[in-house]
Design a protein around this motif. Structure first.
Motif, short mmCIF file in Angstrom:
data_model
loop_
_atom_site.label_atom_id
_atom_site.label_comp_id
_atom_site.label_asym_id
_atom_site.label_seq_id
_atom_site.Cartn_x
_atom_site.Cartn_y
_atom_site.Cartn_z
N LEU A 77 0.76 -1.17 -0.05
CA LEU A 77 -0.18 0.13 -0.11
C LEU A 77 0.88 1.39 -0.01
O LEU A 77 0.41 2.25 0.34
N ARG A 329 -14.73 -6.62 9.11
CA ARG A 329 -13.39 -5.93 9.28
C ARG A 329 -12.69 -6.15 7.75
O ARG A 329 -11.76 -5.22 7.43
N THR A 333 -10.74 -2.25 3.65
CA THR A 333 -9.82 -1.51 2.77
C THR A 333 -10.58 -1.35 1.50
O THR A 333 -10.29 -0.56 0.55
N LYS A 344 -4.29 7.91 2.56
CA LYS A 344 -4.21 6.96 3.43
C LYS A 344 -3.04 7.27 4.79
O LYS A 344 -1.80 7.96 4.22
N PHE A 377 -9.82 3.08 11.29
CA PHE A 377 -9.78 1.59 12.02
C PHE A 377 -8.41 1.31 11.96
O PHE A 377 -7.61 1.93 11.58
N HIS A 379 -5.50 -1.34 14.23
CA HIS A 379 -5.01 -2.47 15.19
C HIS A 379 -4.80 -1.76 16.52
O HIS A 379 -3.48 -1.47 16.82
N HIS A 386 -5.33 3.10 11.01
CA HIS A 386 -5.27 3.60 9.63
C HIS A 386 -6.30 4.63 9.64
O HIS A 386 -7.75 4.48 9.51
N ASN A 388 -7.65 6.97 7.52
CA ASN A 388 -7.68 7.12 6.17
C ASN A 388 -8.69 8.54 5.94
O ASN A 388 -9.79 8.44 6.37
N GLU A 418 3.21 -0.17 9.66
CA GLU A 418 3.28 -1.60 9.03
C GLU A 418 3.44 -1.64 7.73
O GLU A 418 3.74 -2.46 7.00
N HIS A 419 2.83 -0.55 6.99
CA HIS A 419 2.94 -0.67 5.43
C HIS A 419 4.12 -0.27 4.80
O HIS A 419 4.42 -0.48 3.68
C1 MLT Z 1 -5.60 -3.33 7.25
O1 MLT Z 1 -5.20 -3.39 8.56
O2 MLT Z 1 -6.79 -3.85 6.68
C2 MLT Z 1 -4.80 -2.41 6.05
O3 MLT Z 1 -3.53 -2.40 6.87
C3 MLT Z 1 -5.29 -1.24 6.11
C4 MLT Z 1 -5.47 -0.19 5.18
O4 MLT Z 1 -6.19 -0.39 4.19
O5 MLT Z 1 -5.19 1.04 5.48
#
Ligand code: MLT
Ligand code: FAD
Ligand code: ZN
Length: 462
Positions: A77, A329, A333, A344, A377, A379, A386, A388, A418-419
């Motif tokens: 991403l 969940r 995305t 993002k 949303f 973790h 995230h 966004n 993490e991305h």
């Molecule tokens: C997620 O946790 O679903 C992806 O890392 C997130 C995203 O789309 O930003």
């Protein structure tokens, strides 16, 4: 200037003519990232079938000074897996190297080639009675090489750590074409520098990951999945504390989801949460090999209601119901992408700062970028949100990045949890990481890849 024809001929000799794509529709999926933000123009795509062939291709690039971009499933991403528009970079796809070489259920390891799809590796581990806990919504397309190169996170980091924590051994092709084989299955190995750590999370800028040995875990016999509605992120944090007290180290996921996220999922995926509407939701998973988990989860839910931490909630009654809760969940995305353009942010802040971050970022956007909507949303158990921002024509992505990242920095956070940096955040990293930290990174890059041929322009500015 384009790539010399004799160089393309050399690649065809090495990989086989059928595995060097120079034009046509077959080239397209390799040229643009998952979000369709960074259209590139590869000189060609080369798809070798072994580590030895990868080594010969990289050596050819080294000799002819041709830049190359490693690519796995191309689900990243941050625009890290696609070339620039110069027509001078080649894509090295690992997608033909997909074998699982070995599973050891007693030693609890799996050895897989870089192009092995994550879900295939998870399923193979499960068939051997073990678990590979790296789990993310793109697991049906992301590869082991991409996961390692990106140090992917996902929904189980809270319990099992990032991908880095699960890598025991790596085979890497270095920028001059040398193969460094560290495919050891050892739990303990302090023999000198742990060099593989440099390549994990380096986003293809230091070497090509051709195979990895990953740690497996016992497959828990019992699991519970619950979806709870809470009034606000503060209540979500109080819930996390309660869940930690009641379920301890059995929690494997603690995901925060906003009402906006669920509205997008309802609109674009046709899925709705089975509990009353609220502003915020938390999806929790716990797993254990010992009995009594469900009773503990029910007691926890009772306490959450009693203390008015949770407004509503449901515990899945079956595996199928748990999968339905997870589908809510996992579709966030994709649903966000269908809604339109978004800017993002993949940020982390100290856990207890998450509620303040959300309030302050919202206020800063309301005054600095009016008319935007936030799809937050992520973790929460890892302090990783995230954040966004859904935008319309006329909104400026760079200034929205700046607004959000300034709030992150004020809380001592990170602009990528993490991305990774890829090309999407390369300018932002220069701004938010300190000079000495960036200089260490540049020194490492110069030492390992002195010609700067591996994934140029990603992670660090050239
Ligand atoms: C997620 O946790 O679903 C992806 O890392 C997130 C995203 O789309 O930003
Ligand atoms: P690619 O996208 O092909 O590459 C990613 C980076 O690694 C690039 O810089 C590339 O050059 C490099 N690379 C790839 N293969 C190699 C190799 N063999 N050797 C050296 N470098 C290589 N990420 C998370 O961390 N957590 C999530 O929860 C998460 N959820 C996602 C959900 C969706 C719907 C999508 C589309 C993406 C999500 N991601 C998530 C991002 C992405 O899936 C991960 O980063 C994944 O690890 C990328 O794997 P890939 O094989 O697709 O790598
Ligand atoms: Zn994520």
């Amino acid at each position: 200037m384009s790539i010399p024809t004799d160089f393309l001929e050399r690649l065809k000799e090495i990989a086989g003519p059928a595995y060097v794509i120079t034009d046509g529709p077959d080239l397209e999926p390799y040229a643009i990232d998952w979000r369709k933000l960074f259209p590139g123009r590869p000189a060609c795509v080369v798809r070798p079938s072994s580590s030895a062939l990868v080594a010969r291709i990289v050596q050819a690039c080294h000799e002819s000074e041709i830049a190359l971009v490693p690519q796995g499933g191309n689900t990243g991403l941050a625009g890290g897996a696609v070339p620039d528009a110069s027509g001078r970079q080649i894509v090295l796809s690992l997608n033909r190297m997909a074998a699982i070489r070995n599973i050891d259920p007693v030693g609890m390891t799996i050895e897989a080639e870089a192009g092995c799809i994550l879900k295939v590796a998870q399923d193979a581990a499960a068939a051997a009675g073990r678990m590979l806990p790296i789990s993310l919504a793109a697991e049906g397309s992301a590869t082991i090489g991409g996961v390692v190169a990106a140090n992917a996170g996902g929904v189980n980091v809270l319990r099992y750590g990032m991908s880095r924590n699960l890598v025991l051994g790596l085979e890497v092709v270095l920028p001059d074409g040398t193969i460094a084989n560290g495919l050891r299955r050892l739990r303990k190995d302090n023999a000198g520098y742990d060099w593989k750590q440099l390549f994990i999370g380096s986003e293809g800028t230091l070497g090509i990951v051709t195979a990895a040995v990953l740690r497996l875990l016992p497959r828990p016999k019992h699991s519970v999945t619950a979806l709870l509605a809470v009034a606000d992120p503060d209540a979500a944090l109080r819930l996390l504390e309660l869940v930690q007290d009641e379920l301890g180290d059995q929690i494997s996921a603690f995901e925060l989801i906003s009402q906006t996220s669920f509205q997008l999922v309802a609109k674009h995926a046709g899925l709705k949460p089975p509990i009353a509407e609220g502003e915020w939701f938390v999806l929790i998973e716990a797993a254990s090999s010992l009995a009594g988990l469900r009773e503990a989860a029910e007691a926890m839910l009772g306490t959450a209601f009693e203390r008015e931490i949770a407004l509503d909630g449901v515990i899945a009654e079956s595996g199928a119901q748990a999968a339905q809760l997870w589908a809510l969940r996992e579709h966030v995305t994709e649903s966000e992408a269908k809604e339109g353009k978004s800017v993002k942010h993949d940020v982390s802040v100290p856990l207890t700062s998450v509620p303040r971050f959300l309030v302050e970022a919202g206020q800063a956007l309301a005054s600095g970028a009016p008319g935007t909507r936030v799809n937050a949303f992520g973790h929460l158990g890892d302090g990783n949100i995230h954040y966004n921002v859904l935008v319309e024509a006329g909104h400026d992505a760079a200034s929205i990045n700046r607004i959000v990242h300034d709030v992150v920095a004020a809380h001592g956070g990170s602009i990528s949890a993490e991305h990774g940096i890829g090309q999407y955040r390369v300018g932002e990293l220069e701004r938010y990481r300190s000079g000495p930290e960036l200089e260490i990174a540049r020194k490492i890059k110069r030492a390992v890849d002195p010609q700067g041929l591996l994934n140029p322009g990603k992670v660090l500015l050239p």
